[in-house]
Design a protein around this motif. Structure first.
Motif, short mmCIF file in Angstrom:
data_model
loop_
_atom_site.label_atom_id
_atom_site.label_comp_id
_atom_site.label_asym_id
_atom_site.label_seq_id
_atom_site.Cartn_x
_atom_site.Cartn_y
_atom_site.Cartn_z
N LEU A 79 -23.58 -44.73 -9.32
CA LEU A 79 -24.82 -45.33 -8.83
C LEU A 79 -24.53 -46.55 -7.96
CD1 LEU A 79 -27.14 -45.09 -11.99
CD2 LEU A 79 -26.77 -43.43 -10.14
N GLY A 80 -25.20 -46.63 -6.82
CA GLY A 80 -25.02 -47.75 -5.90
C GLY A 80 -23.98 -47.52 -4.82
N ARG A 81 -23.21 -46.44 -4.93
CA ARG A 81 -22.23 -46.14 -3.89
C ARG A 81 -22.88 -45.33 -2.76
NH1 ARG A 81 -16.14 -44.77 -5.87
NH2 ARG A 81 -15.84 -46.46 -7.36
N ARG A 82 -22.24 -45.36 -1.59
CA ARG A 82 -22.72 -44.60 -0.44
C ARG A 82 -22.00 -43.25 -0.35
NH1 ARG A 82 -25.85 -47.28 3.26
NH2 ARG A 82 -25.98 -49.55 2.97
N VAL A 83 -22.73 -42.26 0.14
CA VAL A 83 -22.16 -40.92 0.27
C VAL A 83 -21.23 -40.88 1.49
CG1 VAL A 83 -22.71 -38.49 0.63
CG2 VAL A 83 -24.20 -39.90 -0.80
N ALA A 84 -20.02 -40.39 1.28
CA ALA A 84 -19.03 -40.29 2.35
C ALA A 84 -19.10 -38.91 2.98
CB ALA A 84 -17.63 -40.53 1.81
N GLY A 85 -20.05 -38.71 3.86
CA GLY A 85 -20.25 -37.40 4.46
C GLY A 85 -21.28 -36.60 3.67
N PRO A 86 -22.00 -35.68 4.33
CA PRO A 86 -23.05 -34.92 3.66
C PRO A 86 -22.55 -34.19 2.42
CG PRO A 86 -23.06 -34.54 6.03
CD PRO A 86 -21.80 -35.28 5.73
N MET A 87 -23.40 -34.16 1.37
CA MET A 87 -23.06 -33.46 0.13
C MET A 87 -24.13 -32.43 -0.17
SD MET A 87 -21.63 -36.43 -2.45
CE MET A 87 -21.21 -35.18 -3.67
N ARG A 88 -23.73 -31.31 -0.73
CA ARG A 88 -24.66 -30.26 -1.14
C ARG A 88 -25.05 -30.45 -2.60
NH1 ARG A 88 -27.24 -28.10 3.05
NH2 ARG A 88 -25.85 -27.13 4.58
N ALA A 89 -26.23 -29.95 -2.96
CA ALA A 89 -26.68 -29.98 -4.35
C ALA A 89 -25.66 -29.28 -5.22
CB ALA A 89 -28.04 -29.31 -4.46
N GLY A 90 -25.34 -29.88 -6.36
CA GLY A 90 -24.39 -29.29 -7.29
C GLY A 90 -22.95 -29.70 -7.07
N GLU A 91 -22.68 -30.43 -5.97
CA GLU A 91 -21.30 -30.86 -5.69
C GLU A 91 -20.91 -32.02 -6.60
OE1 GLU A 91 -18.64 -32.59 -1.94
OE2 GLU A 91 -20.54 -31.53 -1.56
N PRO A 92 -19.74 -31.98 -7.24
CA PRO A 92 -19.32 -33.08 -8.11
C PRO A 92 -19.15 -34.39 -7.33
CG PRO A 92 -18.03 -31.11 -8.55
CD PRO A 92 -18.81 -30.84 -7.29
N LEU A 93 -19.46 -35.50 -7.98
CA LEU A 93 -19.33 -36.82 -7.36
C LEU A 93 -17.97 -37.40 -7.73
CD1 LEU A 93 -22.46 -36.26 -7.47
CD2 LEU A 93 -22.75 -38.72 -7.46
N THR A 94 -17.07 -37.44 -6.74
CA THR A 94 -15.72 -37.95 -6.98
C THR A 94 -15.50 -39.25 -6.21
OG1 THR A 94 -14.75 -36.74 -5.11
CG2 THR A 94 -14.89 -35.57 -7.22
N ASP A 95 -14.35 -39.86 -6.47
CA ASP A 95 -14.09 -41.16 -5.84
C ASP A 95 -13.87 -41.07 -4.34
OD1 ASP A 95 -11.74 -39.76 -6.10
OD2 ASP A 95 -10.52 -41.47 -6.70
#
Length: 201
Positions: A79-95
């Motif tokens: 929470l509070g981080r920015r997305v590094a490139g577009p992500m699809r629904a269901g994609e795991p959130l990694t570092d």
């Protein structure tokens, strides 16, 4: 022997019922032994590049143990981080899919963070803050190499152990560019092998 035969005939229904009960118990046991799973934090819906992740953007999904990617973030860390490139629904959130808070401060409006995969040898030759040109190379050699993006700034590098150059190995670099530039890099990454060269710009 006749006595045993008569005994079986007298209790045939009871024996059949017992066999049926054992079959049911075996079926229930197999259901209880379903493959073990582990919880993984994933995107609840599609997320745009540069979007700041909120509680409404994530959910926990169960995946087979061992199938989750490395370095999946916990909820409090995502929470509070920015997305590094577009992500699809269901994609795991990694570092490497999310940027640490404040990573884009000072870049002005329209700046987005994205990751590119390059030869590990390239990753060992540059540092954070370097500006590089990203070149797309046709793996088959049928088309000439072309510059995909110029003067993008490197903001993250792979960890030290991952950056050791190995033959045919790749590493992830985090760079800051525009949304249009990030889309062009993503397109080029699908069909070309990306490389970086130091930019004078």
């Amino acid at each position: 022997m006749d006595r045993i035969r008569h005994l079986l005939d007298d209790h045939r229904r009871l024996i059949a019922a017992a066999c049926a009960a054992l079959a049911v118990l075996a079926g229930l046991s197999s259901l209880r032994q379903a493959p073990r799973t582990q919880p993984v934090l994933v995107a609840r819906h599609d997320l745009a590049s540069g979007h700041v992740v909120t509680a409404d953007d994530v959910r926990v999904a169960s995946v087979p143990r061992g199938a989750a990617p490395d370095h999946v973030l916990r909820r409090r860390d995502a929470l509070g981080r920015r997305v590094a490139g577009p992500m699809r629904a269901g994609e795991p959130l990694t570092d490497v899919r999310l940027v640490r808070p404040g990573a884009l401060e000072g870049y002005g409006p329209g700046a987005v963070y994205t990751t590119i995969r390059v030869d590990e040898a390239d990753a060992t030759a540059i540092g954070v803050g370097d500006r590089v040109d990203v070149v797309g190379v046709d793996p088959a050699g049928e088309t000439p190499a072309e510059v995909v993006a110029r003067g993008v700034e490197v903001v993250t590098l792979p960890s030290g152990d991952a950056a050791a150059a190995r033959a045919d190995a790749v590493a992830s670099l985090g760079v800051v560019t525009t949304e249009a530039g990030a889309l062009e890099l993503a397109r080029a990454g699908l069909s070309s092998r990306l490389s970086v060269i130091t930019s004078s710009g």
